[in-house]
Design a protein around this motif. Structure first.
Motif, PDB file in Angstrom:
ATOM      1  N   PRO A  68       0.813  -1.224   0.000  1.00  0.00           N
ATOM      2  CA  PRO A  68       0.000   0.000   0.000  1.00  0.00           C
ATOM      3  C   PRO A  68       0.846   1.274   0.000  1.00  0.00           C
ATOM      4  N   LEU A  69       1.977   1.233   0.711  1.00  0.00           N
ATOM      5  CA  LEU A  69       2.838   2.417   0.759  1.00  0.00           C
ATOM      6  C   LEU A  69       3.464   2.682  -0.602  1.00  0.00           C
ATOM      7  N   ILE A  70       3.920   1.624  -1.251  1.00  0.00           N
ATOM      8  CA  ILE A  70       4.486   1.770  -2.597  1.00  0.00           C
ATOM      9  C   ILE A  70       3.440   2.336  -3.546  1.00  0.00           C
ATOM     10  N   GLU A  71       2.226   1.801  -3.470  1.00  0.00           N
ATOM     11  CA  GLU A  71       1.160   2.258  -4.359  1.00  0.00           C
ATOM     12  C   GLU A  71       0.852   3.733  -4.154  1.00  0.00           C
ATOM     13  N   ARG A  72       0.839   4.177  -2.902  1.00  0.00           N
ATOM     14  CA  ARG A  72       0.539   5.588  -2.632  1.00  0.00           C
ATOM     15  C   ARG A  72       1.587   6.513  -3.238  1.00  0.00           C
ATOM     16  N   TYR A  73       2.855   6.148  -3.092  1.00  0.00           N
ATOM     17  CA  TYR A  73       3.903   7.040  -3.587  1.00  0.00           C
ATOM     18  C   TYR A  73       4.059   6.966  -5.099  1.00  0.00           C
ATOM     19  N   THR A  74       3.857   5.798  -5.690  1.00  0.00           N
ATOM     20  CA  THR A  74       3.970   5.715  -7.146  1.00  0.00           C
ATOM     21  C   THR A  74       2.770   6.348  -7.839  1.00  0.00           C
ATOM     22  N   ALA A  75       1.700   6.616  -7.096  1.00  0.00           N
ATOM     23  CA  ALA A  75       0.539   7.308  -7.663  1.00  0.00           C
ATOM     24  C   ALA A  75       0.688   8.824  -7.632  1.00  0.00           C
ATOM     25  N   LEU A  76       1.751   9.323  -7.003  1.00  0.00           N
ATOM     26  CA  LEU A  76       1.949  10.772  -6.934  1.00  0.00           C
ATOM     27  C   LEU A  76       2.208  11.343  -8.329  1.00  0.00           C
ATOM     28  N   ASP A  77       1.777  12.558  -8.520  1.00  0.00           N
ATOM     29  CA  ASP A  77       2.036  13.251  -9.789  1.00  0.00           C
ATOM     30  C   ASP A  77       3.394  13.932  -9.700  1.00  0.00           C
ATOM     31  N   SER A  78       4.431  13.111  -9.746  1.00  0.00           N
ATOM     32  CA  SER A  78       5.798  13.618  -9.650  1.00  0.00           C
ATOM     33  C   SER A  78       6.724  12.634 -10.348  1.00  0.00           C
ATOM     34  N   PRO A  79       7.940  13.056 -10.715  1.00  0.00           N
ATOM     35  CA  PRO A  79       8.858  12.167 -11.433  1.00  0.00           C
ATOM     36  C   PRO A  79       9.180  10.907 -10.621  1.00  0.00           C
ATOM     37  N   PRO A  80       9.435   9.785 -11.284  1.00  0.00           N
ATOM     38  CA  PRO A  80       9.675   8.528 -10.572  1.00  0.00           C
ATOM     39  C   PRO A  80      10.821   8.564  -9.572  1.00  0.00           C
ATOM     40  N   LEU A  81      11.912   9.255  -9.901  1.00  0.00           N
ATOM     41  CA  LEU A  81      13.014   9.305  -8.937  1.00  0.00           C
ATOM     42  C   LEU A  81      12.625  10.094  -7.692  1.00  0.00           C
ATOM     43  N   ALA A 204      11.304  15.258   1.211  1.00  0.00           N
ATOM     44  CA  ALA A 204      11.137  13.873   1.643  1.00  0.00           C
ATOM     45  C   ALA A 204      11.188  13.748   3.158  1.00  0.00           C
ATOM     46  N   ARG A 205      12.052  14.519   3.796  1.00  0.00           N
ATOM     47  CA  ARG A 205      12.167  14.432   5.255  1.00  0.00           C
ATOM     48  C   ARG A 205      10.967  15.033   5.962  1.00  0.00           C
ATOM     49  N   ALA A 206      10.307  15.989   5.326  1.00  0.00           N
ATOM     50  CA  ALA A 206       9.138  16.626   5.927  1.00  0.00           C
ATOM     51  C   ALA A 206       7.841  15.935   5.515  1.00  0.00           C
ATOM     52  N   ASP A 207       7.966  14.922   4.685  1.00  0.00           N
ATOM     53  CA  ASP A 207       6.816  14.295   4.048  1.00  0.00           C
ATOM     54  C   ASP A 207       5.970  13.534   5.056  1.00  0.00           C
ATOM     55  N   SER A 208       4.711  13.359   4.709  1.00  0.00           N
ATOM     56  CA  SER A 208       3.849  12.396   5.360  1.00  0.00           C
ATOM     57  C   SER A 208       3.197  11.587   4.254  1.00  0.00           C
ATOM     58  N   PRO A 209       2.869  10.306   4.509  1.00  0.00           N
ATOM     59  CA  PRO A 209       2.329   9.481   3.430  1.00  0.00           C
ATOM     60  C   PRO A 209       1.073  10.090   2.841  1.00  0.00           C
ATOM     61  N   PRO A 210       0.964  10.136   1.522  1.00  0.00           N
ATOM     62  CA  PRO A 210      -0.270  10.629   0.909  1.00  0.00           C
ATOM     63  C   PRO A 210      -1.444   9.762   1.296  1.00  0.00           C
TER      64      PRO A 210
END
Length: 213
Positions: A68-81, A204-210
């Motif tokens: 689920p965590l991978i899915e949330r981050y790969t669904a972001l509208d941002s470059p893959p790296l 990334a350090r300030a991030d919270s999971p989408p």
């Protein structure tokens, strides 16, 4: 009734995870888990049948945290790296702060003591990171010399090696600092157009999971 049973099951799992993380598999007994959870040994045997099955449940919950965590981050509208870097910090925080994740990692490391088959490690991570690398390559964000799948294996090895060292030296207290150092080293080699990684690392350090959709 079903909800109460699930609450009991979860309470036992979390109590066992706390003790497995703190004392290891061999150092934790059924009586320790009953004392920690406030439930009887009968409840443990009813829900999990044995200490081995309870340990396996903790490891399985550890592995179940990641898709689920991978899915949330790969669904972001941002470059893959960028997705990959942000995901890596979310995973690092889980290893540092989530007792079930921590316990699952320790139990897998102690797997020879547990008479239950353990899920295979790392393969899912290599596949997920490889897909992100391939997408970055297709979008022109990956440096031409980078082969996505070998790069994915290298990143996964570096990431989990970093965790092993951080756990040994500071109990993962400084894992985000160490991860920032790792990405500062890796990103210029991976990116087609390297830039200053400071902004991405701060994000990334300030991030919270989408939130899930």
């Amino acid at each position: 009734m079903q909800e109460r049973a699930e609450q009991t099951r979860r309470s036992l799992l979390e109590a066992a995870a706390f003790l497995f993380d703190e004392r290891g598999y061999a150092g934790t007994s059924i009586s320790d888990i009953t004392s920690r959870s406030g439930h009887t040994s009968g409840a443990i045997y009813f829900h999990y049948t044995s200490k081995e099955r309870l340990a396996l449940a903790v490891v399985e919950e550890h592995f179940a945290s990641w898709p689920p965590l991978i899915e949330r981050y790969t669904a972001l509208d941002s470059p893959p790296l960028e997705q990959l870097v942000r995901l890596s910090f979310a995973v690092a925080r889980a290893f540092r702060d989530d007792i079930v994740v921590r316990a699952g990692a320790r139990l897998w490391a102690e797997r020879t003591l547990i008479e239950a088959p353990m899920p295979p490690p790392f393969v899912g991570w290599i596949d997920a990171v490889g897909q992100m690398m391939e997408k970055a390559g297709a979008e022109g964000d990956l440096a031409p010399h980078v082969d996505p799948l070998p790069a994915a294996r290298t990143v996964v090895c570096a990431f989990f090696g970093l965790h092993t060292v951080s756990e040994a030296l500071d109990g993962r207290r400084l894992v985000e600092d160490r991860l920032a150092d790792l990405w500062t080293l890796l990103l210029p080699s991976l990116q087609a157009r390297p830039g200053d990684p400071a902004g991405l690392l701060a994000l990334a350090r300030a991030d919270s999971p989408p939130a899930p959709e």
